[in-house]
Design a protein around this motif. Structure first.
Motif, short mmCIF file in Angstrom:
data_model
loop_
_atom_site.label_atom_id
_atom_site.label_comp_id
_atom_site.label_asym_id
_atom_site.label_seq_id
_atom_site.Cartn_x
_atom_site.Cartn_y
_atom_site.Cartn_z
N ASP A 8 0.82 -1.21 0.00
CA ASP A 8 0.00 0.00 0.00
C ASP A 8 0.86 1.26 0.00
O ASP A 8 0.51 2.25 -0.65
N LYS A 11 2.07 1.85 -3.52
CA LYS A 11 1.00 2.42 -4.34
C LYS A 11 0.82 3.90 -4.03
O LYS A 11 0.69 4.72 -4.93
N GLN A 16 -1.02 6.30 -6.50
CA GLN A 16 -2.24 5.51 -6.60
C GLN A 16 -2.98 5.54 -5.25
O GLN A 16 -2.99 4.59 -4.51
N ARG A 18 -6.30 6.67 -4.95
CA ARG A 18 -7.75 6.67 -5.12
C ARG A 18 -8.42 5.44 -4.51
O ARG A 18 -9.59 5.48 -4.19
N GLU A 19 -7.68 4.37 -4.35
CA GLU A 19 -8.24 3.15 -3.75
C GLU A 19 -8.34 3.27 -2.23
O GLU A 19 -9.00 2.46 -1.60
N SER A 21 -9.42 5.15 1.33
CA SER A 21 -10.47 6.05 1.81
C SER A 21 -9.87 7.33 2.36
O SER A 21 -8.69 7.38 2.75
#
Length: 58
Positions: A8, A11, A16, A18-19, A21
């Motif tokens: 994570d 990302k 990245q 947007r995945e 919250s």
């Protein structure tokens, strides 16, 4: 330190996010010692007229 695993974090550092919250992103910022301040502004007068501010304040 910020409560996320390596995949994570990779990302996130790669843009990245947007995945994830909003709550999770704010928790990470808090753990890093950053404050958060959220402000919402209307795009026009119609929204301001639609909100009953006395009811919101109650």
């Amino acid at each position: 330190m910020i409560g996320v695993g390596q995949p994570d974090l990779t990302k996130l550092l790669g843009g990245q996010y947007r995945e994830m919250s909003v709550e999770r992103l704010l928790r990470m910022l808090t753990r890093l010692g950053c404050g958060d301040d959220i402000s919402v502004q209307s795009a026009g007068r119609a929204l301001e007229e639609a909100i009953d501010w006395e009811a919101v304040a109650a």
